[in-house]
Every structure is written in C-alpha cells, then in structure tokens.
Design a protein around this motif. Sequence first.
Motif, short mmCIF file in Angstrom:
data_model
loop_
_atom_site.label_atom_id
_atom_site.label_comp_id
_atom_site.label_asym_id
_atom_site.label_seq_id
_atom_site.Cartn_x
_atom_site.Cartn_y
_atom_site.Cartn_z
N PRO A 1 4.49 7.34 12.92
CA PRO A 1 3.56 7.32 11.67
C PRO A 1 3.02 8.48 11.35
O PRO A 1 2.81 9.46 12.28
N ALA B 1 3.74 5.46 3.45
CA ALA B 1 5.17 6.39 3.97
C ALA B 1 6.25 5.78 4.87
O ALA B 1 7.53 5.91 4.37
N GLU B 2 5.79 5.38 6.01
CA GLU B 2 6.62 5.00 6.97
C GLU B 2 7.52 3.88 6.41
O GLU B 2 8.81 3.67 6.80
N HIS C 1 0.88 -1.34 0.04
CA HIS C 1 -0.03 0.06 -0.03
C HIS C 1 0.88 1.28 -0.06
O HIS C 1 0.38 2.34 0.25
N THR D 1 -7.95 5.15 4.07
CA THR D 1 -7.80 5.20 5.71
C THR D 1 -6.62 4.37 6.19
O THR D 1 -6.37 3.43 5.52
N VAL D 2 -5.81 4.78 6.97
CA VAL D 2 -4.77 4.19 7.56
C VAL D 2 -5.17 4.17 9.14
O VAL D 2 -5.62 4.89 9.68
N SER D 3 -4.28 3.41 9.65
CA SER D 3 -4.38 3.25 11.10
C SER D 3 -3.15 3.30 11.87
O SER D 3 -1.92 2.50 11.33
N LEU D 4 -2.77 4.27 12.65
CA LEU D 4 -1.32 4.68 13.16
C LEU D 4 -1.31 4.24 14.57
O LEU D 4 -2.28 4.31 15.30
N LYS D 5 -0.03 3.88 14.91
CA LYS D 5 0.06 3.58 16.37
C LYS D 5 0.53 4.71 17.11
O LYS D 5 1.54 5.37 16.54
N ILE E 1 4.52 0.48 12.05
CA ILE E 1 3.81 1.72 13.09
C ILE E 1 2.45 2.03 12.50
O ILE E 1 1.77 3.04 12.86
N SER E 2 2.42 1.71 11.02
CA SER E 2 1.22 2.00 10.39
C SER E 2 0.35 1.04 9.63
O SER E 2 1.49 0.06 9.16
N GLU E 3 -0.81 1.09 9.51
CA GLU E 3 -1.42 -0.24 8.71
C GLU E 3 -2.42 0.61 7.94
O GLU E 3 -3.07 1.25 7.88
N PHE E 4 -2.48 -0.09 6.53
CA PHE E 4 -3.62 0.28 5.71
C PHE E 4 -4.82 -0.34 6.18
O PHE E 4 -5.03 -1.55 6.61
N VAL E 5 -5.97 0.41 6.10
CA VAL E 5 -7.43 -0.20 6.58
C VAL E 5 -8.25 -0.14 5.32
O VAL E 5 -8.43 -1.35 5.05
N ASP E 6 -8.49 0.84 4.74
CA ASP E 6 -9.21 0.55 3.39
C ASP E 6 -9.25 1.67 2.50
O ASP E 6 -8.59 2.90 2.96
#
Lengths: 313, 249
Positions: free
Chosen positions: B138, A70-71, A67, B165-169, A175-180
């Motif tokens: 992030p 950036a991180e 995805h 949509t992204v989920s950041l820690k 430290i980051s994830e793609f959700v949708d």
Amino acid sequence: MSILVVAEHDNSKLNQVTLHVIAAAKEMGGDVDVLVAGKDCGAVAEAAAKADAVAKVRCADADCYRHQLAENMAPLIAELGKDYQHVLGAHSTSGKNVMPRVAALLDVAMISDIIAVESDDTFKRPIYAGNAIATVQSTDGIKVVTVRHTAFDAVAAEGGSASVEAVDAAHDAKISEFVDEELVKLDRPELSAAKVVVSGGRGMGSGENFKILDGIADKLGAAMGASRAAVDAGYVPNDMQVGQTGKIVAPELYIAIGISGAIQHLAGMKDSKVIVAINKDEDAPIFQVADYGLVADLFKAVPELEEKLNEVL
Amino acid sequence: MKVLVAVKRVIDYNVKVRVKSDHSDVDLNNVKMAVNPFCEIAIEEAVRMKEAGTAEEVVAVSIGPKVCQEQLRTALALGADRAILVETDDELQPLTIAKLLKAVYDKEEPALVILGKQSIDADNNQTGQMFAALAGLPQGTGASKVTIDGDKVNVTREVDGGLQTVSLKAPAVVTTDLRLNEPRYASLPNIMKAKKKQLDVMSPADLGVEVKQTFKTLKVEPPPERQGGIKVETVDELVDKLKNEAKVI
C-alpha cells in the motif's frame, strides 16, 4: 486505436479536469472511452456520457472504489487498460497517485504531465519545473499518460450521447483503508483550477495584510495565492504557495501583488495568459514577465483597484 | 522496524537550468549537484523515527553512477545507518528504478519505504507508486504527516483541495511532500563520521534486473520566452487595459 480516460469525480459530480483530459485524448486520435470507478457514481457516468467525443462510458460501481484508493483502482484500470492503446488520467493528486501504479502493473513506462500531443506516441512535457520542455516518444504498446489539464481546452460537457456499460470487477486489495478527509471549505475556486489568481508576496508585510486582497479576489471570483517568500515568512499557509515547489497555475489572469518574481515563483505562474504585477520596486524581475506592470505602493493601489473594479464590473 | 529511504542525485535546486545548444538535454556539466529536496525530507522523516524509537535501522539506497555515493554520504551524515548504491551508468527510467528498488526491498525486507514524491529534474512523480505496485504494497503519496501505530502506517496526504488520511498495512510505501518536516543540516562531526559508515555497492545484474528504456527523449528545448509587456501609470489605466485590451475581466 482506442483510448481509456480515467474520470475524476467525488461519486456525485464529474470533475471538470476530465473534460480537458478527453480533449487531449481526442488529439491522440481514436475512440475515447471513459472509466468511472466509484460507489453510487451513476450520476457521474451519466455526466461523462454527455461529454463531447466520448464513445462509451464504463462504470465500475463497487464499495472498494468508494474512496478510489490506488491499491484497488490500479488493478481495475490495468485490467481494462490491456484492451487500449492509451490510458489517460489527469496530472492531479489522484491521477499522480493511481496512474504510475497502473503503468507498473502493465509493465510499461508512464509519461507524466503532458502539455502537448505531437502524435499518438510523442508528447511534450515540462521538466525541471518548466525550465525545459522535453519531447518524448514512447515505444510501449500501451501508453499510460497523465495530462496537465490547463494545457488543453475542455471538450463540451453537453451534446454527446455515449452508452453506459457496467463493469463488475471488484478489486479489493485490503491493504489500505480510507480514514478521513479534510477538504478546505473554499469560498473561492481551487488554486490550480481558477480562471483568475490573485497572489501576494513578501511585500504584503504580514498575514493580516493579505485581507486587503479579499475585495479584489471576491470581485474577480479569483483564487488566492502567495509566493514562497510570503509562505516562509509565515504570512499564509503552505497550500497557497505558487511556484516550483508549490502549485503550478496557468489562469487567464494572474495578479501578482508585492511579489518580486524569483525564478522559483515564475516557474509556477509564467504560463498564465495575462500577468499583472503591482510592485513598488520598478526593477523587480516580475515586471519582465508581466503584460501590465504598475509601479506603485500596493497599500494605495490595491484599495484603488478594488474601488475601480466595483465601478466597472 | 527497518526503514529504507530512496535518495536521488539531482541538480541543486538553486541552479538555473540551461538547455544544451544541440537540444539533446539540459547542461549538467560543472553544475552543482545535491540530494533531491523531497528525498532530504524522506531521510529526515526516517531519522526522526529512529530518534523517536519507532525505527531501529535506517538504510539509504541510491541508484545511478558512482558519484551518487556523495548523496549517500550526505544521507549517512544526516543520520542513516548504512547505505546501498546500485551502480550503473545506463539511462534509468522510473519503471527500471522501481524494479531495482523492489529487488533491494526483497533483500532488506524493511517495514517502511520512504521516497520523495518526485525529483526536481524529471518531475515524474512515479517511482514510489510503481515500486509499491510491483511489491504489492500500500502507498501514501504526498505525505504531510506519518504516524506508526503497531502494524498500521497512518498517512495524511496532501490532495487537491485539502488533506486525506489513509491507514496502510505495513510494510508500506510513503512518498513525502514539502510540509512533512523541515530537514536538518548535517553537522561537521556527523559528516566525518559518515565517511566510516558502511556503503555497499551492487550492480543491476547482481539484483537480476535488466536496465531498459521504453521511451526516448527526442529533444529538450527551453520554454517559450515570455515577453514583458508594458508599464501602466495608474490603476484606471490598468483596469481599462484589462477590460478593453486583454479582455480578461
């Protein structure tokens, strides 16, 4: 001298903006390598290898780049970028997201949104929403730059035969994830990439009335835009806004309908090649920038224009 | 949760920008200055988090000359609890600002840092991302929606062609886009109260950051003037010109 261009893609297709960024790289002079980072993005690498002026394609294919977060992307680009004099990306939402992070990791400045290359270290870029043009010179060893793609003609998509080399560096910052993702299903081209844009303003009178522009937009293969006044009045959604605080467009043909031409709107479209304005107020400022102005009631002129376009096209 | 909000002093967005006759810069003499519109959205978002109970404290920070205190007072009037000015008269470039913010971040240890996606003067769109990289955090850039869920910051971003949509820690960095919220106006009582709120001043040296410039602006010019064209009388004439003269259809 060598230049690394970060390709823009969705893992299956190379985005056309990359061809414009390669053109800017060519003007800086030197070998141009293209980095394709993604997951199962082999087809993109192949496409990039065919583009004109590309010396080598470097392909980082790993799950953490699926995805293009950036991180994860920034450490990869910074690591590879150390061996180049320039690292270039498009001034698109993904370029803007990633490239400043790359610059910070390399401890260098970034030059955003260039519209002209004066030399390998000197560039022109718009400031104050295009109300002034600054010429800036970078003194950093590595120049991280984003390119306004509409300011450079694309290089040919076919004809090159660069080699493709795999890069196996996986940076997963975790430290980051793609959700949708909710991509607007466009029957029309994307606003900032369209060759023709048809925009409506407050003169449209209502959101319902915007439908009368559909025929012209369909016929011309145009994207649909709007002025801030039309957005603020609630006629159309925000993402259609062309202007200083909306999208900056520079199509071949821009048709402004029922738009008076406030400074804030002009800032977003005045670099269009040909501007047409249809407005019933003959003193509207839009006529001062329009190549062809028609003083008329849009509710009469638009259907007539649609009919006429159907005849000649 | 503590929220740090960055605030930039810029030319008021209603002012028509003029380039100086010596082409050294735009003319900012006697020009109305204001809080950068995207920073106003950042302040609003932080204040709303406080009102909703997700944030306990909102700290506004600005970096620049002494007069930036005006914009920090505005942030305080809009609901920030206290403010920090990193005062310097030197020319500031985004990387230096990011380093200064990183130093403030290390002192304050907020769980969330909110910035505008860009300032309307230099239009760089860099500082938030650079700061995030330096702090190893992030980022959610160009946010149109932010929700806090435990130690997760979920950010809906405006991207070309739609929303992502992204989920950041947490701790995390968010930069604001226009659709995130509609900022309030400061009320007169709040403007008066803001004058009594805490505003600390420190220098880049206090934070151990060297202010340096690695690019220079050689000149600033007005954009090429666009010449108005002609008026056509009829739709037929318009289509004819587009087809045969401009050759764009």
